[in-house]
Structure formats: C-alpha cells, structure tokens
Scaffold this motif. Structure first.
Motif, PDB file in Angstrom:
ATOM      1  N   UNK A 188      10.205  -1.721   5.439  1.00 51.47           N
ATOM      2  CA  UNK A 188       8.773  -1.681   5.146  1.00 51.47           C
ATOM      3  C   UNK A 188       8.487  -0.914   3.861  1.00 51.47           C
ATOM      4  N   UNK A 189       9.149   0.227   3.707  1.00 43.45           N
ATOM      5  CA  UNK A 189       8.927   1.015   2.494  1.00 43.45           C
ATOM      6  C   UNK A 189       9.484   0.304   1.259  1.00 43.45           C
ATOM      7  N   UNK A 190      10.641  -0.307   1.400  1.00 49.76           N
ATOM      8  CA  UNK A 190      11.256  -0.995   0.257  1.00 49.76           C
ATOM      9  C   UNK A 190      10.426  -2.181  -0.210  1.00 49.76           C
ATOM     10  N   UNK A 191       9.796  -2.873   0.728  1.00 48.87           N
ATOM     11  CA  UNK A 191       9.109  -4.118   0.390  1.00 48.87           C
ATOM     12  C   UNK A 191       7.630  -3.922   0.094  1.00 48.87           C
ATOM     13  N   UNK A 192       6.996  -2.934   0.756  1.00 47.38           N
ATOM     14  CA  UNK A 192       5.543  -2.846   0.683  1.00 47.38           C
ATOM     15  C   UNK A 192       4.995  -1.544   0.098  1.00 47.38           C
ATOM     16  N   UNK A 193       5.819  -0.546  -0.126  1.00 43.36           N
ATOM     17  CA  UNK A 193       5.301   0.774  -0.502  1.00 43.36           C
ATOM     18  C   UNK A 193       5.001   0.851  -1.999  1.00 43.36           C
ATOM     19  N   UNK A 204      14.564  -4.135  -5.927  1.00 46.12           N
ATOM     20  CA  UNK A 204      14.701  -5.510  -6.418  1.00 46.12           C
ATOM     21  C   UNK A 204      13.425  -6.270  -6.076  1.00 46.12           C
ATOM     22  N   UNK A 205      13.097  -7.257  -6.898  1.00 45.78           N
ATOM     23  CA  UNK A 205      11.936  -8.098  -6.664  1.00 45.78           C
ATOM     24  C   UNK A 205      10.626  -7.351  -6.814  1.00 45.78           C
ATOM     25  N   UNK A 206       9.554  -8.089  -6.657  1.00 43.70           N
ATOM     26  CA  UNK A 206       8.209  -7.518  -6.726  1.00 43.70           C
ATOM     27  C   UNK A 206       7.735  -7.159  -5.330  1.00 43.70           C
ATOM     28  N   UNK A 207       6.943  -6.110  -5.241  1.00 46.72           N
ATOM     29  CA  UNK A 207       6.452  -5.663  -3.943  1.00 46.72           C
ATOM     30  C   UNK A 207       5.743  -6.789  -3.197  1.00 46.72           C
ATOM     31  N   UNK A 208       6.047  -6.878  -1.915  1.00 46.50           N
ATOM     32  CA  UNK A 208       5.370  -7.835  -1.053  1.00 46.50           C
ATOM     33  C   UNK A 208       5.772  -9.278  -1.241  1.00 46.50           C
ATOM     34  N   UNK A 213       0.825  -1.194   0.000  1.00 46.17           N
ATOM     35  CA  UNK A 213       0.000   0.000   0.000  1.00 46.17           C
ATOM     36  C   UNK A 213       0.858   1.241   0.000  1.00 46.17           C
ATOM     37  N   UNK A 214       0.221   2.400  -0.078  1.00 45.81           N
ATOM     38  CA  UNK A 214       0.946   3.666  -0.120  1.00 45.81           C
ATOM     39  C   UNK A 214       1.364   4.085   1.284  1.00 45.81           C
ATOM     40  N   UNK A 215       2.578   4.613   1.400  1.00 46.27           N
ATOM     41  CA  UNK A 215       3.116   5.099   2.662  1.00 46.27           C
ATOM     42  C   UNK A 215       3.134   6.626   2.642  1.00 46.27           C
ATOM     43  N   UNK A 216       3.156   7.266   3.814  1.00 45.56           N
ATOM     44  CA  UNK A 216       3.284   8.725   3.845  1.00 45.56           C
ATOM     45  C   UNK A 216       4.589   9.166   3.199  1.00 45.56           C
TER      46      UNK A 216
END
Length: 234
Positions: free
Chosen positions: A132-137, A203-207, A112-115
């Motif tokens: 968290x931002x690198x993997x999920x943002x 690198x990689x796909x989110x999540x 999801x989007x982060x601040x």
C-alpha cells in the motif's frame, strides 16, 4: 453395521474439526482465528450427535427379511473419506500454486499521504502494508527505510521471485494474493518461508499498474518456519 453409519460419519467429522481447532492451530490454514470458538462448539456437537446416533442404533431392532437399500448405505460411507482425510492428513496452507492463479489485486484506496513509519529499523511490515505504501503513498514514507517482510517464495519462469502472502477476509476460500518482488538475492525454493530485510526500490507512477508489484532490494534473506497463521488479514 449399517445402523451405525450415520454415527460414524458424525464422529469422524466432529473429531476432525476438534483436531484442527481444539488440539492444534491447523484451523488457521482455513479460517480466521476469530472463528475458532465456533469450530470447537461445532466439533463437540457433532461428536455428541454421533454418540446419540450410536446409542439409538444399538437400541433399534434390525428388520427381518429386509433386502432393499443395500447400495445407499455403502455409497454413504464415501462421505467418511473427506472427514477421515482431514483427521489424519490435514492439507497444507495455500501456497505458490494458489498465489500464481490469482490476478493482481490491490487495495481499493486512492493515492494519498500515509502516517510516518516508526523510528528505527528494520521496520517489520506486512506485505499489504508495504504494498500500500509503495503503490499509493504520496509522501514516499518508505524512502530510505529498512524494512522486514515475511512470506513464502513464489517464482516466475524467467527467474524473478517474490515474497508472497495470501490475504483472507473470512476463510481460505476468499484468499487473494499480495507479493513483493525481491532483487539482489538468489531465490530460495518455491513455497519456502523467508524473512527478507531490505529497502524499497521505487518503480512506476503512484497508483498505476506500473507500480505493481512493488520491489524490495534485499540486504538479507533468512529461511524461517511457516507461522501458525500463514495468512494476512484484510
């Protein structure tokens, strides 16, 4: 001397707790800062109990002709060794050995989007925030931003190295690992504390597992002293 055994054990344990919680910040190697008042109170109570036990032992009349129970008090003295070791030689904070034994554990949050990050730079982030931002943002807020991370060095056998930090909820017993792979700079010695400034390397796909551990392209690596609190909080 056997009459004073319990008193000595209480005094040693209380003194060890007070040494790490009242007279220093060594307690941060084991528990969160919020638990300090409880440690201090516990230490004082143990010392007071030890003094009371010593006074009571002094007033007692040792029974004449008693020959039994010699072994139990001698064995009980072994309980003094951990307290004495903590008093004189407090163990270091968990380091690369503990981190190396941890499986990859990531925040239980969806993509999801982060601040937005603060303006300017470099932006100081905890390893948990960066990961968290690198993997999920989904907004890719790290793109093009210069960030600064601090942690201790861990290394793989193939030469890959990481800035690593242990995360705790309550105490060191529940610590889990967070790490960021560092590229473009030589690895300092294992367990050395460093501050690394650089930019995120996607690198990689989110999540997905392919995005972990996140990567930072280093612009500078600086050795620093271990902080008073070596752990990050969840």
């Amino acid at each position: 001397m056997r009459r004073y055994g319990p008193a000595v054990l209480l005094l040693l344990t209380g003194a060890a707790i007070l040494r790490i919680s009242l007279l220093s910040e060594l307690y941060l190697r084991y528990v969160q800062a919020g638990l300090r008042p409880y440690l201090v109170v516990s230490g004082f109570l143990l010392v007071l109990l030890g003094v009371a036990a010593a006074v009571a032992g002094r007033r007692e009349q040792e029974p004449h002709g008693a020959h039994g129970g010699h072994h139990a008090p001698r064995i009980a003295w072994l309980l003094a060794l951990p307290a004495l070791a903590l008093l004189l030689f407090p163990p270091p904070a968990l380091g690369s050995y503990s981190a190396g034994r941890e499986a990859a554990q990531r925040a239980a949050q969806g993509v999801g989007a982060f601040p937005a990050l603060p303006a300017g730079g470099p932006v100081a982030l905890t390893l948990a925030e960066f990961s968290s931002r690198a993997i999920y943002d989904s907004g890719r807020s790290l793109t093009g931003r210069t960030v600064r991370l601090t942690g201790f060095v861990t290394r793989d056998d193939d030469g890959t190295w990481y800035v690593t930090r242990l995360l705790v909820s309550c105490c060191a017993a529940d610590a889990t690992t967070n790490k960021v792979e560092i590229r473009g700079a030589d690895a300092p010695p294992a367990d050395a504390w460093v501050t690394v400034t650089g930019t995120w390397h996607p690198k990689g796909s989110l999540g997905t597992d392919g995005a972990w551990p996140p990567v930072l392209d280093a612009a500078s690596v600086r050795r620093v002293a271990q902080p008073a609190n070596p752990y990050e909080r969840r």
